[in-house]
Design an enzyme around this catalytic site. Structure first.
Site, PDB file in Angstrom:
ATOM      1  N   HIS A 207       7.295  -6.769 -10.450  1.00 54.88           N
ATOM      2  CA  HIS A 207       8.527  -6.202  -9.884  1.00 54.88           C
ATOM      3  C   HIS A 207       9.444  -7.217  -9.234  1.00 54.88           C
ATOM      4  O   HIS A 207      10.577  -6.896  -8.876  1.00 54.88           O
ATOM      5  CB  HIS A 207       8.188  -5.114  -8.856  1.00 54.88           C
ATOM      6  CG  HIS A 207       7.681  -5.653  -7.556  1.00 54.88           C
ATOM      7  ND1 HIS A 207       8.505  -5.912  -6.490  1.00 54.88           N
ATOM      8  CD2 HIS A 207       6.461  -5.995  -7.155  1.00 54.88           C
ATOM      9  CE1 HIS A 207       7.780  -6.384  -5.481  1.00 54.88           C
ATOM     10  NE2 HIS A 207       6.545  -6.457  -5.866  1.00 54.88           N
TER      11      HIS A 207
HETATM   12  N1  UDP Z   1       0.709  -0.275  -5.112  1.00 57.46           N
HETATM   13  C1  UDP Z   1       0.408   1.072  -5.291  1.00 57.46           C
HETATM   14  N2  UDP Z   1       0.748   1.652  -6.478  1.00 57.46           N
HETATM   15  C2  UDP Z   1       1.354   0.981  -7.497  1.00 57.46           C
HETATM   16  C3  UDP Z   1       1.635  -0.398  -7.306  1.00 57.46           C
HETATM   17  C4  UDP Z   1       1.319  -0.984  -6.098  1.00 57.46           C
HETATM   18  O1  UDP Z   1      -0.157   1.710  -4.407  1.00 57.46           O
HETATM   19  O2  UDP Z   1       1.628   1.582  -8.540  1.00 57.46           O
HETATM   20  C5  UDP Z   1       0.367  -0.897  -3.833  1.00 57.46           C
HETATM   21  C6  UDP Z   1      -0.465  -2.138  -3.960  1.00 57.46           C
HETATM   22  O3  UDP Z   1      -1.828  -1.810  -4.015  1.00 57.46           O
HETATM   23  C7  UDP Z   1      -0.084  -2.927  -2.726  1.00 57.46           C
HETATM   24  C8  UDP Z   1       1.344  -2.536  -2.526  1.00 57.46           C
HETATM   25  O4  UDP Z   1       1.562  -1.336  -3.239  1.00 57.46           O
HETATM   26  O5  UDP Z   1      -0.811  -2.501  -1.598  1.00 57.46           O
HETATM   27  C9  UDP Z   1       2.203  -3.643  -3.050  1.00 57.46           C
HETATM   28  O6  UDP Z   1       3.480  -3.244  -3.125  1.00 57.46           O
HETATM   29  P1  UDP Z   1       4.567  -4.089  -3.895  1.00 57.46           P
HETATM   30  O7  UDP Z   1       3.946  -4.792  -5.035  1.00 57.46           O
HETATM   31  O8  UDP Z   1       5.686  -3.143  -4.138  1.00 57.46           O
HETATM   32  O9  UDP Z   1       5.059  -5.118  -2.788  1.00 57.46           O
HETATM   33  P2  UDP Z   1       4.584  -6.563  -2.321  1.00 57.46           P
HETATM   34  O10 UDP Z   1       3.119  -6.566  -2.067  1.00 57.46           O
HETATM   35  O11 UDP Z   1       4.974  -7.521  -3.390  1.00 57.46           O
HETATM   36  O12 UDP Z   1       5.360  -6.800  -1.059  1.00 57.46           O
END
Ligand code: UDP
Length: 345
Positions: A207
């Protein structure tokens, strides 16, 4: 006297972290919480599902701000958060991570002289082209209480002259993983729904702007995942933005098991059973380790350097995995309680 903490959330990873802290605040005497949802993520599967599954109290204020450029979104949030802070008069504003909601909340609080607690302080990619890096650097410099997950985060802050109010408390994501893994055991049917065999599939997420903004970049990432899928199924719970971008660019996901975004319990179950993770998400890189699954990071750098140093993570264009050892950085699953105690004291 009861301390009033006002928590500002808006994006998926913030709901997950705030759920752990909110639970700890509810279990601590002498501190109350008011929740503000900026609206940055708003779909049922990007927002509501986390409130339901993780027992997060309904936000008292919903600002419904999303879309537009980074500057526009941050500016609208800043304008909308200010009157809420004036009305609520909190003792603390608590912000999480590195999104536009984080920066807008921190700026609004700083201008009203309300102390800020930053959860996940001190992380650095050292890449200022990432919007997240700008958000986290500025928030760290405004916050009174720096709640760092790792020793590297503490060191990063010291290198920028921030030494007051810095606490290494462990990683609230680890708290969240412990909670979700236990619940997912009974609560999630995702493996049978997707017809997956434990230890015979991988999980991928994509993403980040750097991977989705340019057709050539997204094509390269998807091509890499399609190569992996020749060994065993690759499950890709797709971020709405990535789906839209791919559609616009005419990129197909043939050969991948593409599903909509999943709730946190399903994600815990998926990660627990996976044999590999491919991701550009910060949270997933660590969660892969929490479930003891090796991770390949689809980026050129990572903030979570200890996962690489201990052989559990590698950069997709970098060297192979190093020798594997345990990571003694993320705490004992009680980081959220430490936050509640620090806010109180
Ligand atoms: N996550 C979730 N469902 C999904 C994709 C990600 O619950 O379909 C969770 C993942 O396990 C993690 C968090 O969302 O805890 C990560 O979010 P994201 O990748 O949007 O943000 P980042 O970690 O890059 O800030």
């Amino acid at each position: 006297m009861t301390i009033k903490a006002l928590t500002i959330v808006g994006a998926r990873p913030q709901f997950i972290k705030a759920a752990a802290v909110s639970r700890a605040i509810r279990g601590t005497d002498g501190i109350d919480e008011v929740m503000v949802h900026t609206g940055q993520h708003f779909d049922t599967d990007m927002s509501d599902v986390f409130f339901e599954e993780l027992d997060i109290p309904a936000p008292r204020h919903r600002l419904n701000i999303n879309g537009g450029g980074h500057g526009e979104m941050t500016g609208r949030m800043l304008a909308a958060i200010e009157p809420v802070l004036i009305e609520e008069k909190p003792d603390w504003v608590v912000v999480y991570g590195d999104t536009n909601s984080t920066l807008a909340g921190a700026l609004a609080a700083a201008k009203l002289h309300i102390p800020i607690a930053h959860v996940e302080a001190g992380l650095r990619s050292f890449n200022r082209r990432m919007p997240e890096e700008v958000n986290r650097v500025l928030t760290d410099h405004l916050a009174a209480l720096q709640l760092c997950p790792t020793s590297a985060a503490v060191e990063n802050l010291a290198n920028e002259g921030i030494r007051q109010g810095v606490h290494r408390i462990g990683d609230v994501m680890f708290d969240a993983t412990l909670f979700a893994t236990e619940r997912a055991e009974a609560g999630s049917k995702i493996l049978s729904e997707l017809d997956l065999t434990p230890k015979n599939y991988s999980v991928a997420t994509v993403h980040r702007a750097e991977n989705t903004n340019e057709p050539a970049n997204l094509r390269e990432v998807v091509g890499f995942l399609q190569q992996q899928a020749k060994r065993y199924p690759v499950v890709l719970p797709i971020h709405p933005r990535t789906r839209q971008t791919a559609l616009r660019m005419g990129i197909d996901f043939d050969g991948l098991k593409v599903i909509g975004p999943v709730g946190y319990l399903d994600m815990a179950k998926l990660l627990h059973g996976a044999c590999e993770v491919f991701t550009d998400s910060g949270g997933l890189q660590k969660e892969a380790y929490f479930h003891r699954v090796p991770c390949t990071t689809l980026r050129d750098e990572t903030e979570w350097i200890e996962t690489i140093a201990h052989g559990w993570n590698r950069l997709w264009k970098g060297p192979d995995f190093g020798e594997r050892s345990a990571i003694d950085e993320y705490g004992d699953g009680r980081a959220a309680f430490r936050i509640a105690e620090l806010l109180k004291s």
